[in-house]
Design a protein around this motif. Sequence first.
Motif, short mmCIF file in Angstrom:
data_model
loop_
_atom_site.label_atom_id
_atom_site.label_comp_id
_atom_site.label_asym_id
_atom_site.label_seq_id
_atom_site.Cartn_x
_atom_site.Cartn_y
_atom_site.Cartn_z
N VAL A 68 -3.78 52.97 -26.94
CA VAL A 68 -4.87 53.93 -26.80
C VAL A 68 -5.29 53.92 -25.33
O VAL A 68 -5.37 52.87 -24.71
N ASP A 69 -5.56 55.11 -24.78
CA ASP A 69 -6.02 55.21 -23.41
C ASP A 69 -7.53 55.41 -23.36
O ASP A 69 -8.08 56.27 -24.07
N ALA A 70 -8.18 54.62 -22.52
CA ALA A 70 -9.61 54.78 -22.27
C ALA A 70 -9.78 55.16 -20.81
O ALA A 70 -9.22 54.50 -19.92
N VAL A 71 -10.52 56.22 -20.54
CA VAL A 71 -10.68 56.72 -19.18
C VAL A 71 -11.98 56.22 -18.58
O VAL A 71 -13.05 56.29 -19.22
N TRP A 72 -11.90 55.73 -17.36
CA TRP A 72 -13.07 55.22 -16.62
C TRP A 72 -12.98 55.76 -15.20
O TRP A 72 -12.23 55.23 -14.38
N VAL A 119 -14.32 57.01 -21.78
CA VAL A 119 -14.01 58.20 -22.56
C VAL A 119 -12.75 57.90 -23.36
O VAL A 119 -11.70 57.61 -22.79
N VAL A 120 -12.88 57.93 -24.69
CA VAL A 120 -11.77 57.65 -25.59
C VAL A 120 -11.57 58.85 -26.49
O VAL A 120 -12.50 59.27 -27.19
N ASP A 121 -10.38 59.38 -26.49
CA ASP A 121 -10.08 60.58 -27.29
C ASP A 121 -11.07 61.71 -27.02
O ASP A 121 -11.52 62.42 -27.93
N GLY A 122 -11.46 61.84 -25.75
CA GLY A 122 -12.35 62.93 -25.35
C GLY A 122 -13.82 62.69 -25.59
O GLY A 122 -14.64 63.53 -25.22
N ALA A 123 -14.18 61.55 -26.18
CA ALA A 123 -15.59 61.25 -26.47
C ALA A 123 -16.08 60.08 -25.64
O ALA A 123 -15.37 59.08 -25.47
N ALA A 124 -17.29 60.18 -25.11
CA ALA A 124 -17.88 59.10 -24.33
C ALA A 124 -18.35 57.98 -25.26
O ALA A 124 -18.95 58.23 -26.30
N VAL A 125 -18.06 56.73 -24.89
CA VAL A 125 -18.49 55.58 -25.68
C VAL A 125 -19.27 54.62 -24.78
O VAL A 125 -18.94 54.47 -23.59
N ARG A 126 -20.27 53.97 -25.34
CA ARG A 126 -21.11 53.05 -24.59
C ARG A 126 -21.36 51.80 -25.43
O ARG A 126 -21.11 51.79 -26.64
N GLY A 127 -21.91 50.78 -24.79
CA GLY A 127 -22.24 49.56 -25.51
C GLY A 127 -21.00 48.85 -26.04
O GLY A 127 -20.02 48.66 -25.32
N ARG A 128 -21.05 48.47 -27.32
CA ARG A 128 -19.93 47.77 -27.94
C ARG A 128 -19.06 48.78 -28.67
O ARG A 128 -19.56 49.58 -29.48
N TYR A 129 -17.77 48.76 -28.39
CA TYR A 129 -16.87 49.74 -28.99
C TYR A 129 -15.62 49.05 -29.53
O TYR A 129 -15.01 48.22 -28.84
N GLY A 130 -15.25 49.41 -30.75
CA GLY A 130 -14.05 48.84 -31.36
C GLY A 130 -12.91 49.84 -31.38
O GLY A 130 -13.06 50.97 -31.86
N PHE A 131 -11.77 49.43 -30.87
CA PHE A 131 -10.58 50.29 -30.87
C PHE A 131 -9.80 50.18 -32.19
O PHE A 131 -8.89 50.95 -32.43
N GLY A 132 -10.19 49.21 -33.02
CA GLY A 132 -9.47 49.00 -34.27
C GLY A 132 -8.17 48.26 -34.05
O GLY A 132 -7.85 47.83 -32.93
N VAL A 133 -7.42 48.11 -35.13
CA VAL A 133 -6.14 47.41 -35.06
C VAL A 133 -5.09 48.38 -34.52
O VAL A 133 -4.85 49.45 -35.11
N TRP A 138 -13.72 42.06 -22.86
CA TRP A 138 -12.72 42.46 -23.84
C TRP A 138 -12.30 41.28 -24.71
O TRP A 138 -12.17 40.16 -24.24
N SER A 139 -12.10 41.58 -26.00
CA SER A 139 -11.65 40.54 -26.93
C SER A 139 -10.86 41.19 -28.05
O SER A 139 -10.81 42.42 -28.18
N THR A 140 -10.22 40.36 -28.85
CA THR A 140 -9.48 40.86 -30.01
C THR A 140 -9.66 39.90 -31.16
O THR A 140 -10.00 38.72 -30.97
N GLY A 141 -9.45 40.39 -32.36
CA GLY A 141 -9.59 39.57 -33.56
C GLY A 141 -9.03 40.31 -34.75
O GLY A 141 -8.29 41.29 -34.60
N PRO A 142 -9.36 39.88 -35.96
CA PRO A 142 -8.83 40.52 -37.17
C PRO A 142 -9.12 42.02 -37.26
O PRO A 142 -8.35 42.78 -37.87
N ASP A 143 -10.23 42.46 -36.65
CA ASP A 143 -10.59 43.87 -36.70
C ASP A 143 -10.06 44.66 -35.51
O ASP A 143 -10.38 45.83 -35.35
N GLY A 144 -9.25 44.00 -34.67
CA GLY A 144 -8.66 44.69 -33.54
C GLY A 144 -9.39 44.44 -32.24
O GLY A 144 -10.20 43.53 -32.11
N VAL A 145 -9.12 45.31 -31.26
CA VAL A 145 -9.64 45.15 -29.91
C VAL A 145 -11.07 45.69 -29.82
O VAL A 145 -11.39 46.75 -30.36
N THR A 146 -11.92 44.93 -29.11
CA THR A 146 -13.31 45.32 -28.90
C THR A 146 -13.66 45.17 -27.43
O THR A 146 -13.21 44.22 -26.77
#
Length: 305
Positions: free
Chosen positions: A125-129, A104-118, A86-94
């Motif tokens: 935001v809740d991410a389910v694992w 699972v974020v907002d009901g959708a499965a995400v893999r690899g590199r994912y940006g939560f935005g600012v 996990w990291s953060t920067g000008p574009d938000g949390v990644t």
Amino acid sequence: MSSRSVPDAPAHTPSDTHTAPEAGTRTATGTGAPGTPDPAAFAAEWEDWHRTKDARLASEHGFLAITGLHWLSEEPQRFPGVPGAWSTGPDGVTVALDEGTELVVDGAAVRGRYGFGVIPEREGVDAVWGDTVIEVARRGGHDVVRPRHPDHPLRVDFAGTPAYTPDPRWVVTGRYEAFAEPRPTTVGASVEGLRHVYDAPGRVVFRLDGRELSLTAFNGHTPGTFTVLFTDATSGVTTYAANRNLRVEAPGPDGEVVLDFNRATNLPCAYTDFATCPLPPAENRLPLAIEAGEKIPHERRPVTP
């Protein structure tokens, strides 16, 4: 500048607003209605409210399920009980997830590199694992990650919050005085070095034990309601030292409000070090003992050998 409600405070169930009697008088019931109280009904109503409040605190992914408070930086980091780096920067949390891992974020499965935005201040935001919920949030200008595991011992072993016996004499009426303009108010936090800034829309003025007192109010979780953070002479003795929290319903047409100190609650920092709860404004330190509401949680009491 945000006028959002106080963070790290459990949401409350809104109730009807009742007309209060003359400001400064003590009332008979938790609704501010005049008359002689029915002690059994008053206590039963309070018990039901308190049971519901504690159940929300100890829900599957409530504050008692949090197992860590992790502060993000530009350097990718791994944390216990949380997948990925996990990291953060000008574009938000990644987050960079390992192969074969998904959230699972907002009901959708995400893999690899994912940006939560600012993420806006005091939001998340809740991410389910699996059975874990990973809260990704922003507090005091910093991005944080907080995993919530339902099998956390603090939650599993929770036996309820001790409190004073409910007493109608601690139901007080007063008046709400709006400021000409909301006042930016900076307060400390349960985390050393952290600061929160709120727009205080006004104050609540009331009389108690022959004294006129006032409390600066912040916006509550429900529009029109207020959150009052305070300490008093019981703080650090029978009640949690850092802060006490009281919800105040929307004022009536003439500005009258009801303060039911029987419903003064602990914020999550009273139970866990993984909260970022705000401290009361300096002017909200009451010079008398409010022997009502929740006491120091069992989890914070010294262990007797």
